[in-house]
Structure formats: C-alpha cells, structure tokens
Design an enzyme around this catalytic site. Structure first.
Site, PDB file in Angstrom:
ATOM      1  N   GLY A 119       0.796  -1.225   0.000  1.00  0.00           N
ATOM      2  CA  GLY A 119       0.000   0.000   0.000  1.00  0.00           C
ATOM      3  C   GLY A 119       0.828   1.273   0.000  1.00  0.00           C
TER       4      GLY A 119
ATOM      5  CB  CYS B  60     -26.401  -9.410 -17.165  1.00  0.00           C
ATOM      6  SG  CYS B  60     -25.752  -9.342 -18.843  1.00  0.00           S
TER       7      CYS B  60
ATOM      8  CB  CYS C  60     -25.035 -13.649 -19.140  1.00  0.00           C
ATOM      9  SG  CYS C  60     -24.504 -12.683 -17.708  1.00  0.00           S
TER      10      CYS C  60
ATOM     11  CB  CYS D  98     -21.694  -8.531 -17.751  1.00  0.00           C
ATOM     12  SG  CYS D  98     -22.699  -9.724 -16.884  1.00  0.00           S
TER      13      CYS D  98
ATOM     14  CB  CYS E 207     -21.097 -11.023 -20.221  1.00  0.00           C
ATOM     15  SG  CYS E 207     -22.825 -10.793 -20.640  1.00  0.00           S
TER      16      CYS E 207
END
Lengths: 303, 358
Positions: free
Chosen positions: A52, A261, A264, A286, A292
């Site tokens: 980080g 979606c 899908c 998606c 997807c």
C-alpha cells in the site's frame, strides 16, 4: 528507431505457457531497455515489501500518452516474460479502444500471446475494473492508476501527504467520509473508494467502482499499481487484508445497478447501463465481457 | 436484440487510415518537405525541440509534419523518441559567454561591450498581414551585412557581478539531478527546477511569468540580457580524459536582473532569474527567467504567497506532455465509474424526494 541500443539479452521465463508470436525486432523485448526494467522491478519489490506504500520510480516517457495507462504499461513491460499470456481490459471489456491499443502494443514489442479469457491470462492489465472471475495465485493484476495519492483531493501537496502517510494520519479522509454522511445520509463515494492495506497504509484502489473493492481483500493474485505521470508504483501482495474505510454504524456498501444482466442474466456482476433509444429505453449488461460471454455460452450449452 | 459493440481494433485502424489521409491533405497540392518545415517554420521547430527536450532540428521538423502542426503533439513524439536513446554521458556546462551571437540585447544599458545586436526579430515590425506572401513568396533581397564587432560580449550579469552588484551563483559541485530518471521530490533544488522549466510549456510559463508582473509575487525584473546564437557542446570521453567539441547547438539565454536582497550587515545585491531554451525562443526564455526567480522566493527569504512562487504548483503542472495526456484521457471511456455515480445519485435523489414528500 532504436538501432543503437545494446543487443537485448534473450528473455526467459514468465508465468504461463503462452506461445508468443513475432515481435518487432527494432525494440528490446517489451519495449523498455533492460536497465529500465530492472529499476522498475526494484520499485515493485519495494512496493510488495511495504503493501500500500507508494514507491517513487523513474517513470519513462512512453509512446502512449500520460493518463492512458503509461504506469500500467511500464509495470507490465517490467514483469512480462515471453511465456506469459496477456489480457488487457478497460471498463471490464477487452474490446474497448484503449485496451485494444495497449494489447496491440505488447503484441508488437513483446510478441507475447494475448487472450480475452480471464482464466487463461497470467498477466491482466486493467483500467477501472477487477474481473468478476476470482483470480488465482499464478496471476498478476496490473492496475493503471491516474492519481495514486488517495488524499490528493483533500491535500494537493505531495510533500504534505507524504508526511501524513508517514504518521498514518488519515483523519482528513475519515472527516471527509463523515461529512458525506452528515450531508447525504451515507458515504457518497462510489468509485476510487479509499482502502486500508494491511492495516497500515491508506491506498487508492484506482478508479474501480466501489463494487470491486471487496475483491481486493486477501486476493490470491499479486496486485500491482502503476502511475506513470505521477511516477509511483504500489502493490498489494497475495492474501493481504484490504479494508474499505467505513464506520460501524455506516458500513461499506458496494454499489451496483439492481438488475439482472440482459444478456446472461447475472445478478451479481457489475453492470453497464446502455441507452437503447432516446425515450428512456435502457438495458443493463455485464461490464466484464469475458464473464458475460462465458455465462452466455454455458446457458446456450444447457439449452 | 442488443449486441455489445465489437470491432474496436478495426475502428482504430480505420481512424488511423483517415488520419494519414487527412495529414497528407489534398494530393493535388505538393507535400511539405521536412527540410522546408525545418527552414521556413523554424520557430515551430525550435519550440518542439525545447518542449520535446531534444535538440535535433530534423527530427523536430519531422514531428511537426507528422503531428499536422500540433506542436504539443510534436513535442510528445520527440519525447517518446528521446527516451529510447542511450545515454553515454553528460556534456561540460555550456559556456554561453562564448556564444556565436545572432542577437543580443540588454534593457539595462544603452550601450555595452559587444554592443546591442538586434538580429532577426519580430520586434518593431508592424503586425500587418503581408498579402504579398500569399501571392507567392519571392526571395527577398539579401539583408545588409557587416563585420561582427570583434570585442567580446561579456554577459551583463557578469559585469554587475564583478562590481559585487549581482549575487553570484554558487556551483555546489554536485552532480545535478536528472528529472527524466528520478521523479521530482520537494523541495526541488534549482538545477532540477531549471530542468523542468526548460522543457515546460511556453504558454503555461508565459502566463505564470505574466502573473508575477501583475502582482502575484512581483520581483521587479529587468532584462539584463537576452542572447541568441550557437554554442559549442564539449564532452570528455573517458578514454581520452580531455574535452572535445562534439558540435554546436542553438540556444536562447535570458538573464533577468531582479530586486535586491540585503540587510544592515549584508550589502544589497541584485538577484538573478535565469532562462535557457533550445533554439530561438525569447518569449519562453524570458518567462522561464521570471518563473525561476519567483521560485527562489523561499530561499531568498521572501513570502511565498503567489502561484508562481509555489514549487509543487509550478513544477508539477508545467510539463505539457504530462498535462495534455491527463486532460485528454478524459476522452477515454469512464462508463464504469459513471454508472456507480448514476446509481449513487439516483439513490440520493430517492432519499431526498422521500424526505421532501413526508
């Protein structure tokens, strides 16, 4: 153009078993010269050692513009081996213009195999998304980062933010989130949502939607972040705790459009809203095109 | 049925083909030659060399041609090329006192050793469009020539320094940093600041320099001297151990004489603002000198209140290749983040509307 550079050492290795194509012989493998790659790898090692923490590095001018992924490209160039299989996404999709351009760049200068399948890739360079499919230990996720400093909007001076990180003084950010709650009733940050890495450093996850933040936590894959213009590299090593900042009474909430979606039927993936006409018609699909596509194929196979 | 758009690769290919076509323009017109650009658009070439941070007139002219005259794009092309070049060492410092002068003016002295040399300048021209140029550009009669003044042209600031009136710059002897290899850190020392300013955007520095004249960090400048010409570049190859001249480059140098410092114990002295730019670029060199001086405010014990005195503000934002990249990246798709914002704002509106209804 670089006829004068030293003969590149034959590269070896890589995480995958990709079979690269031919590459432009005018450039060193993966464009950067070996000493530049070494400098970047040193920065990456340091970044991995201090999860980080932003490590300054001698970012080079790349043949793509700053702000278009030069940091991610330099990190990818430094870690890429000829056996790697590269996937590049922008907004979760492989066929967005900038992803196409970066993939073509590496095909040309590194000749590595490329894929659109998340499962097959060993290195995934991304802008603004984390793939829906869980990543594994043999994969590296390289983020393109525009502004590495999570405190920049609150304190534009880098000399000062460096001091704040050193003291782990993140009061500014907590106050900002608190003010959101006071004003709007909840935290109003929906992307580039700040995270604490390993309980020590406040980090920008890059402008991914907050929806993706939980995927960073204890991810088995190595996550590397490159900011070319700002000349910083940072990292989240595998299995490192990453916590989105929140309050006990206002827990972190990932945001996603509440629809399945259209293509899908997925109800747990991140969705793009697509306008289909000018009278309010819209569908949701998606954002992760590979995810997807796989689901659509599976659905078709079942039927 | 909606089908996600595909074919980004083909679209990019087609866009680039169109760009090639439009760059060349009407095939009935003769193509512009790189040599013509280098020669007849020389100041554009100079600006691209300065901001591209690479002294090569031919390559800069090629970049101008390839960029369709977009000078920031051209500077970017040159920079991207520059990074691929190997480094074999650093030259000796340029000695601009030994410049082959094309132009040299001082605003602080009416006359001085070496004289005022106007050289090729737009100054004192009347900015009237010359329609004769549109009607075909005949070769003008040769400009009158004269023998150069054999007297050496010492730098004005040096003349002042000899009297103790101008603060001398101290050479710390240390190897100067290289901002193309190591990222800037703050506070940045003067060699690094000058490096950043020398490749900085002319327009940005012009605006900042101008702001100092309008009271945002005024430092009372006088143009001690501007000189334009060619300087020898010397390099000491390690295997020889002595300097050899490897060529000449064209530069513009501006030395501003600025407000004095001093106290009861220290006799007052003028201070210097310095500008040095590749090619013929007086506006840039002057702006650079103004901004260099204003960035010294802290070390000279002056208040730092104005934008032009703020190191981070100036140095992080003066690079136009960085700036243009980041501003223009807003063109890239942001629909994932925008979607999050949409959902966020919708939720907030619902809450607000509900609250208003109650």
């Amino acid at each position: 153009m670089t006829g004068t550079t030293q003969a590149p050492s034959p590269p070896t290795g890589g995480r995958g078993s990709g079979e690269g194509g031919t590459r432009d012989p005018g450039y060193n493998f993966a464009y950067l010269d070996e000493s530049t790659k070494r400098m970047i790898r040193r920065a990456i090692l340091k970044a991995v050692a201090i999860p980080g923490h932003q490590v300054p590095f001698g970012s080079r001018e790349m043949p793509l513009p700053y702000g278009w992924g030069t940091g991610g490209i330099q990190v990818t160039a430094a870690i890429l081996g000829p056996a790697d299989v590269l996937k590049v996404i922008d907004q979760g999709a492989d066929d967005t213009t900038n992803a196409v351009s970066i993939r073509a760049f590496f095909r040309r200068v590194a000749g590595v195999a490329t894929t659109e399948r998340t499962a097959e890739a060993t290195v995934i360079q991304t802008r603004h998304r984390i793939p829906e499919r869980a990543l594994h230990e043999d994969q590296v996720l390289v983020y393109q980062v525009p502004i590495p400093e999570p405190l920049m909007r609150l304190e534009p001076r880098i000399a000062e933010t460096k001091r704040l990180h050193a003291m782990a003084d993140y009061g500014l950010m907590h106050v900002k989130l608190y003010e959101d709650i006071a004003r709007h009733g909840h935290i109003a940050t929906s992307y580039n949502y700040p995270v604490m890495v390993n309980g020590r450093y406040l980090m920008s996850p890059s402008p991914i939607p907050a929806f993706d933040n939980p995927k960073m936590d204890r991810m088995p894959a190595l996550q590397l972040f490159g900011a070319g213009r700002e000349k910083r590299i940072y990292a989240v090593p595998p299995y490192t705790p990453v916590r989105s900042l929140d309050f006990e009474d206002h827990p972190f909430r990932p945001i996603r459009a509440q629809h399945p979606c259209t293509l899908c039927g997925s109800t747990d993936s991140y969705l793009d809203e697509v306008l289909t006409d000018d009278v309010g018609g819209r569908i949701f699909v998606c954002s992760d095109t590979d995810w997807c596509g796989e689901r659509q194929q599976a659905k078709a196979a079942v039927e | 049925m909606y089908v996600a758009t595909k074919g980004g690769e083909q679209a990019i290919g087609a866009a680039h083909a169109w760009l090639d076509e439009i760059r060349r323009g009407d095939p009935a017109q003769p193509a512009i030659d790189v040599a013509q650009i280098e020669d007849q658009l020389g100041l554009a070439v100079d600006r691209v060399m300065a901001e591209g941070s690479c002294h090569d007139r031919g390559l800069a002219a090629l970049a101008v041609k390839q960029a369709r005259g977009d000078l920031i794009e051209a500077a970017f092309l040159l920079r991207a090329y520059r990074t691929t070049l190997p480094r074999f060492g650093a030259s000796a410092p340029l000695d601009t006192a030994r410049m082959a002068i094309r132009r040299r003016i001082s605003a602080t002295y009416k006359d001085l050793p070496g004289g005022q040399v106007l050289g090729p300048t737009f100054d004192y021209t009347h900015r009237l469009l010359d329609f004769r140029l549109a009607a075909g550009d005949a070769v003008p009669p040769p400009a009158p020539t004269a023998m150069p003044d054999p007297a050496p042209s010492p730098r004005v600031t040096e003349l002042l320094a000899r009297e103790g009136l101008m603060q001398r710059e101290v050479d710390a002897g240390a190897e100067p940093g290289d901002l193309t290899r190591a990222p800037l850190a703050f506070p940045a020392d003067r060699p690094l600041r000058l490096q950043a300013l020398a490749r900085g955007d002319e327009g940005f520095l012009l605006g900042l320099g101008y702001s100092t004249q309008r009271g945002y960090g005024n430092n009372h400048p006088f143009v001690g001297e501007i000189r334009v010409g060619d300087v020898a570049v010397e390099f000491t190859p390690p295997e020889l151990g002595f300097p050899v001249e490897i060529g000449e480059i064209g530069v513009t140098e501006c030395q501003m004489v600025n407000q004095f410092t001093g106290s009861r114990t220290e006799p007052p002295q003028f201070t210097r603002g310095y500008g040095l730019v590749f090619g013929h670029a007086e506006r840039k060199a002057m702006s650079m000198a103004l901004v260099d001086r204003s960035l010294r405010a802290g070390e000279l014990g002056e208040d730092t209140t104005a934008p032009a005195q703020d190191q981070e503000f100036v140095l992080y934002h003066c690079d136009n290749v960085e700036a243009t990249g980041f501003v223009e990246h807003l063109k890239l798709p942001h629909y994932v983040d925008f979607q999050s914002e949409l959902e966020n704002v919708r939720t907030m509106r619902e809450t607000a509307l509900k609250a208003a209804g109650e």
